[in-house]
Design a protein around this motif. Sequence first.
Motif, mmCIF file in Angstrom:
data_model
loop_
_atom_site.group_PDB
_atom_site.id
_atom_site.type_symbol
_atom_site.label_atom_id
_atom_site.label_comp_id
_atom_site.label_asym_id
_atom_site.label_seq_id
_atom_site.Cartn_x
_atom_site.Cartn_y
_atom_site.Cartn_z
ATOM 1 N N UNK A 44 0.811 -1.222 0.000
ATOM 2 C CA UNK A 44 0.000 0.000 0.000
ATOM 3 C C UNK A 44 0.838 1.263 0.000
ATOM 4 N N UNK A 45 2.121 1.152 0.255
ATOM 5 C CA UNK A 45 2.957 2.351 0.225
ATOM 6 C C UNK A 45 3.601 2.538 -1.138
ATOM 7 N N UNK A 46 3.166 1.764 -2.100
ATOM 8 C CA UNK A 46 3.688 1.869 -3.461
ATOM 9 C C UNK A 46 3.272 3.213 -4.046
ATOM 10 N N UNK A 47 4.181 3.840 -4.715
ATOM 11 C CA UNK A 47 3.886 5.133 -5.313
ATOM 12 C C UNK A 47 4.615 5.253 -6.638
ATOM 13 N N UNK A 48 3.948 5.864 -7.603
ATOM 14 C CA UNK A 48 4.599 6.095 -8.894
ATOM 15 C C UNK A 48 4.932 7.565 -9.082
ATOM 16 N N UNK A 49 4.840 8.345 -8.003
ATOM 17 C CA UNK A 49 5.103 9.779 -8.103
ATOM 18 C C UNK A 49 6.542 10.074 -7.698
ATOM 19 N N UNK A 50 7.486 9.597 -8.495
ATOM 20 C CA UNK A 50 8.893 9.715 -8.130
ATOM 21 C C UNK A 50 9.343 11.164 -7.982
ATOM 22 N N UNK A 51 8.908 12.043 -8.856
ATOM 23 C CA UNK A 51 9.362 13.433 -8.761
ATOM 24 C C UNK A 51 8.827 14.089 -7.491
ATOM 25 N N UNK A 52 7.603 13.751 -7.108
ATOM 26 C CA UNK A 52 7.054 14.303 -5.873
ATOM 27 C C UNK A 52 7.822 13.772 -4.672
ATOM 28 N N UNK A 53 8.157 12.485 -4.694
ATOM 29 C CA UNK A 53 8.905 11.890 -3.593
ATOM 30 C C UNK A 53 10.272 12.532 -3.443
ATOM 31 N N UNK A 54 10.879 12.908 -4.538
ATOM 32 C CA UNK A 54 12.215 13.478 -4.480
ATOM 33 C C UNK A 54 12.228 14.922 -4.011
ATOM 34 N N UNK A 55 11.123 15.611 -4.077
ATOM 35 C CA UNK A 55 11.098 17.016 -3.674
ATOM 36 C C UNK A 55 10.281 17.286 -2.415
ATOM 37 N N UNK A 56 9.463 16.358 -2.020
ATOM 38 C CA UNK A 56 8.612 16.588 -0.850
ATOM 39 C C UNK A 56 8.689 15.399 0.095
ATOM 40 N N UNK A 57 9.869 15.098 0.551
ATOM 41 C CA UNK A 57 10.073 13.875 1.324
ATOM 42 C C UNK A 57 9.338 13.891 2.658
ATOM 43 N N UNK A 58 9.235 15.038 3.314
ATOM 44 C CA UNK A 58 8.535 15.083 4.595
ATOM 45 C C UNK A 58 7.051 14.783 4.413
ATOM 46 N N UNK A 59 6.445 15.341 3.375
ATOM 47 C CA UNK A 59 5.028 15.066 3.111
ATOM 48 C C UNK A 59 4.806 13.598 2.793
ATOM 49 N N UNK A 60 5.686 13.020 2.013
ATOM 50 C CA UNK A 60 5.569 11.603 1.664
ATOM 51 C C UNK A 60 5.761 10.741 2.900
ATOM 52 N N UNK A 61 6.706 11.089 3.758
ATOM 53 C CA UNK A 61 6.954 10.303 4.966
ATOM 54 C C UNK A 61 5.711 10.302 5.854
ATOM 55 N N UNK A 62 5.090 11.454 6.006
ATOM 56 C CA UNK A 62 3.848 11.522 6.799
ATOM 57 C C UNK A 62 2.737 10.703 6.144
ATOM 58 N N UNK A 63 2.583 10.862 4.858
ATOM 59 C CA UNK A 63 1.550 10.126 4.139
ATOM 60 C C UNK A 63 1.785 8.618 4.242
ATOM 61 N N UNK A 64 3.034 8.196 4.099
ATOM 62 C CA UNK A 64 3.365 6.778 4.247
ATOM 63 C C UNK A 64 2.981 6.281 5.631
ATOM 64 N N UNK A 65 3.302 7.061 6.660
ATOM 65 C CA UNK A 65 2.982 6.657 8.022
ATOM 66 C C UNK A 65 1.468 6.505 8.210
ATOM 67 N N UNK A 66 0.697 7.470 7.703
ATOM 68 C CA UNK A 66 -0.760 7.389 7.820
ATOM 69 C C UNK A 66 -1.311 6.186 7.059
ATOM 70 N N UNK A 67 -0.794 5.957 5.865
ATOM 71 C CA UNK A 67 -1.285 4.849 5.040
ATOM 72 C C UNK A 67 -0.975 3.506 5.682
ATOM 73 N N UNK A 68 0.259 3.316 6.130
ATOM 74 C CA UNK A 68 0.584 2.009 6.697
ATOM 75 C C UNK A 68 -0.099 1.785 8.045
ATOM 76 N N UNK A 69 -0.309 2.850 8.814
ATOM 77 C CA UNK A 69 -1.036 2.701 10.075
ATOM 78 C C UNK A 69 -2.475 2.287 9.810
ATOM 79 N N UNK A 70 -3.145 2.991 8.919
ATOM 80 C CA UNK A 70 -4.531 2.659 8.584
ATOM 81 C C UNK A 70 -4.632 1.266 7.980
ATOM 82 N N UNK A 71 -3.727 0.941 7.070
ATOM 83 C CA UNK A 71 -3.751 -0.380 6.429
ATOM 84 C C UNK A 71 -3.515 -1.482 7.453
ATOM 85 N N UNK A 72 -2.608 -1.276 8.370
ATOM 86 C CA UNK A 72 -2.319 -2.292 9.380
ATOM 87 C C UNK A 72 -3.494 -2.483 10.334
ATOM 88 N N UNK A 73 -4.110 -1.390 10.760
ATOM 89 C CA UNK A 73 -5.279 -1.501 11.642
ATOM 90 C C UNK A 73 -6.425 -2.218 10.932
#
Length: 194
Positions: A44-73
Amino acid sequence: MAMLLVSATCVIWGQNTLLLPGGNETLPLAILMPVPYACIVASMIRSSMHSFENTASLSIARLDFYVITLALVLTLLLAVGSLALGGTLGLAPLVVRNIVFWSGVGFTSAALVGRSLGWVLPILLLVPLYESGRADSDGQIPLWAIARHPADSPWSWFVTALVVAAGVIMIGRSSAWRRSRFSRFPLFIAMRRD
């Protein structure tokens, strides 16, 4: 959709026992279901937005945390529900611990190999861990065979927490690592100026 299919499999065939290769040991299918659940969570943390990941790492890190927490629960709720419907609710603590453990392995895989390959390490380690992690003649399970330990083993819960924490930290840092690595190359610096 994949979670629902895995849950249906657990409801229908969770009580069936499987003969493990290389011996006469059998396990209920429900004991092995954490691996497909964890693979789904890690994917579920798969992403094809490589350019966004390379420029907005803090936003992606937060989004990843929210996604994996929700998915795990959601995965844990579905797993426990499917165990209850399938008549194997007694396995719930073991299955919950193993889902969390294998999810941590999946997060590590996603950080090391790539976001779309979070399922690789859980699949690669499943058979070796269950095969070589058998109890010895004294009934002692090797310390590293976390998924084979009983649900009341404090050691297995401690290591599970460490594996998940390490996986989540690695996922959070993987975007920042890529950003700092790519910013050193002149081509990427020129692209950022445009």
